[in-house]
Design an enzyme around this catalytic site. Structure first.
Site, mmCIF file in Angstrom:
data_model
loop_
_atom_site.group_PDB
_atom_site.id
_atom_site.type_symbol
_atom_site.label_atom_id
_atom_site.label_comp_id
_atom_site.label_asym_id
_atom_site.label_seq_id
_atom_site.Cartn_x
_atom_site.Cartn_y
_atom_site.Cartn_z
ATOM 1 N N ASP A 140 0.840 -1.195 0.000
ATOM 2 C CA ASP A 140 0.000 0.000 0.000
ATOM 3 C C ASP A 140 0.877 1.247 0.000
ATOM 4 O O ASP A 140 1.866 1.329 0.736
ATOM 5 C CB ASP A 140 -0.897 -0.019 1.239
ATOM 6 N N GLU A 196 1.450 -0.643 -5.127
ATOM 7 C CA GLU A 196 0.435 0.361 -5.409
ATOM 8 C C GLU A 196 1.193 1.684 -5.443
ATOM 9 O O GLU A 196 1.526 2.255 -4.407
ATOM 10 C CB GLU A 196 -0.643 0.402 -4.327
#
Length: 553
Positions: free
Chosen positions: A216, A275
């Protein structure tokens, strides 16, 4: 005839599978996938109960969103303990059992890791608040004195992705940085203890058997020296298009190299997926250099309007930049952070028609594809959720940007309102309410319909796995009428997509029809593509001449 070939990177040694180069990875948003214990919230027990469905669907791996202990200020992306399971979702034993059962079914498991920030309830941050200004506990985060005559203003002009300043003032007068919600303080990755902690977290889950991590905010851990001002407002809109001092700093790549070494030290080709948002395709490609992560999310197709020219530009640029570093491209149409693409493509019947066509296009492209839970059912965005359920912190920035509508639980059965089989019998209230008419979109209803979107995905995934031309490899564009795209994969497969609202004639069939999202019509030796449709063909061997527009159309 005009053919433009896009060459893949060099092939891997035969002894290495490199499964991740063309894997289809299914994203499970755990809260909304399946409720196993009857509290109206999805959990690991629920995921375990539906693993057979995912295996039958034909995906290769399952990505689980965070299930760690969390106060849920950002629904799990504010982690208080990286080595356990929140009681809402189950236990560590449930996680072990899920991983083992998935492996027995031939599915790999990817979990989220959230390294840019912790929860404000994490023991490190609680200790930092107790310790006070100048204490070593504060060095793990970004604490600063404020600006202004009495330190009453934030230290710089950085803005939170969720809206407002990226700084919150502690009770003792210092400020701490949070690029997301105030409950998500950013870690200081210049501190060696942060590095060692996350290396240990990765090993903990790798030892438990996970096959990889979705990282993330992989672009966010390192900040520019001195935390300089941006000098502009509306900074959230700059991300991914312009240089900002809090994202995509060169220092993040040394972190990813260290993590790659950890992943490579384990058997089974464990992977890392970034990401990452970067201001150029070349910058994004840096995250997937041979010694860094294996994949980076490519959001360009997700953001593109329904237009043949725009789609082709994105495909060409994505394949070009991935090939620069020998990486596969990735393709995604929806996820837990954006409106579902049925709705983005216009909603209703037109939106579903385009979504089905886009799915076949995506699954025919070289590289790896991501499927967000429910897209295989053709689920639309839920736009009319009652106000009391709208709790996404991103709404602080813009009420219309909330992500609740794409996170509504999945309908599994055609009966049993209002839970539609998401929860055990007798459960009426789910954490987000489900539309009553979703029973027609349920797994149960669609499994019995050979023309359903679920049946289309199952057929496409089966063909993708079995057909030798699909997956990793090269793509060759073919000439086709305006508003359409056509390409070959190898010498035995062709894909043609009509992105117009009208029938389009392409002349003789390029081979035997394998699968279509709608239509086509074949009359007098001429193929007429249905509006907003994709067709897959077992191509005739040898060169394929330019597709011709039939004069009667």
């Amino acid at each position: 005839m005009t053919e433009v070939a896009v060459q893949p990177p060099a092939a891997a040694p035969a002894a290495v599978t490199r499964w991740w180069r063309d894997a289809v990875i299914y994203q499970v948003y755990v809260r909304s996938f399946a409720d196993g214990n009857g509290d109206g919230v999805g959990d690991l027990l629920g995921v375990r109960s539906r693993l057979g469905y995912l295996a039958d669907l034909g995906v290769d791996a399952v990505w689980l969103t965070p299930f760690y202990p969390s106060p849920m200020a950002d629904f799990g992306y504010d982690v208080a303990d990286y080595r356990d399971v929140d009681p809402i979702f189950g236990t560590l034993a449930d996680a072990r059992a899920l991983i083992d059962e998935a492996h027995a079914l031939g599915l790999r498991i990817i979990v989220d890791v959230v390294p840019n920030h912790t929860s404000d309830r994490h023991p490190w941050f609680e200790a930092a608040l107790r310790a006070g200004p100048g204490a070593p506990e504060r060095a793990r985060y970004h604490f600063r004195d404020g600006s202004g005559a009495a330190g009453e203003l934030p230290p710089n002009d950085w803005e939170s992705i969720f809206g407002g300043p990226a700084w919150t003032r502690a009770g003792d007068g210092q400020w701490y940085l949070h690029l997301f919600a105030p409950e998500q303080p950013d870690l200081n990755w210049e501190h060696p203890e942060v590095h060692s902690e996350f290396a240990d977290v990765l090993r903990f889950w790798l030892d438990l058997g996970v096959d990889g991590f979705r990282v993330d905010v992989a672009h966010g851990m390192v900040k520019a020296p001195g935390l300089p001002d941006v000098g502009h407002r509306g900074q959230a809109e700059m991300i991914g298009t312009q240089v900002v001092p809090f994202f995509d700093q060169d220092g993040v790549h040394e972190i990813h190299r260290a993590w790659r070494r950890i992943l490579d030290s384990y058997e089974g080709e464990r992977i890392g997926v970034a990401e990452a948002w970067a201001p150029s395709p070349e910058r994004l490609a840096c995250y997937v250099r041979p010694d860094e992560l294996h994949q980076a999310f490519n959001f360009h197709l997700l953001k593109a309007p329904w237009d043949a020219g725009g789609f082709r530009e994105i495909v060409d640029e994505s394949l070009r930049t991935a090939a620069l570093v020998g990486a596969p491209s990735t393709w995604v149409l929806s996820n837990h952070d954006v409106k579902r693409h049925v709705t983005r493509y216009g909603g209703g019947e037109p939106g579903l028609r385009r979504a089905r066509a886009a799915a076949l296009l995506m699954l025919a492209l070289p590289g790896s594809a991501y499927v967000y839970q429910g897209e295989e059912l053709g689920l639309p965005e839920v736009l009319d959720l009652p106000g009391e359920y709208l709790r996404d912190p991103q709404r602080l920035r813009d009420p219309d940007s909330g992500r609740d509508g794409c996170r509504v639980p999945l309908p599994w059965t055609a009966t049993g309102e209002p839970a539609h089989g998401f929860a055990p019998p007798g459960v009426r209230d789910t954490w987000l309410p489900m539309p009553p008419d979703w029973r027609h979109l349920s797994v149960e209803a669609q499994l019995g319909d050979g023309a359903s979107t679920l049946s289309l995905y199952r057929a496409a995934l089966r063909l993708r796995r079995d057909h030798p031309a699909l997956g990793d490899g090269a793509l060759t564009w073919l000439d086709s009428p305006p508003g359409t795209l056509a390409f070959r994969r190898g010498d035995s497969f062709a894909c043609v997509i009509n992105m117009t609202a009208e029938q389009v004639a392409i002349g003789p069939a390029p081979g035997s029809l394998l699968l279509s999202s709608a239509g086509p019509e074949v009359a007098g030796g001429t193929v007429r593509l249905a509006p907003d449709s994709t067709t897959w063909w077992a191509a005739d061997p040898g060169p394929r001449e330019q597709f011709a527009v039939h004069p009667d159309v």
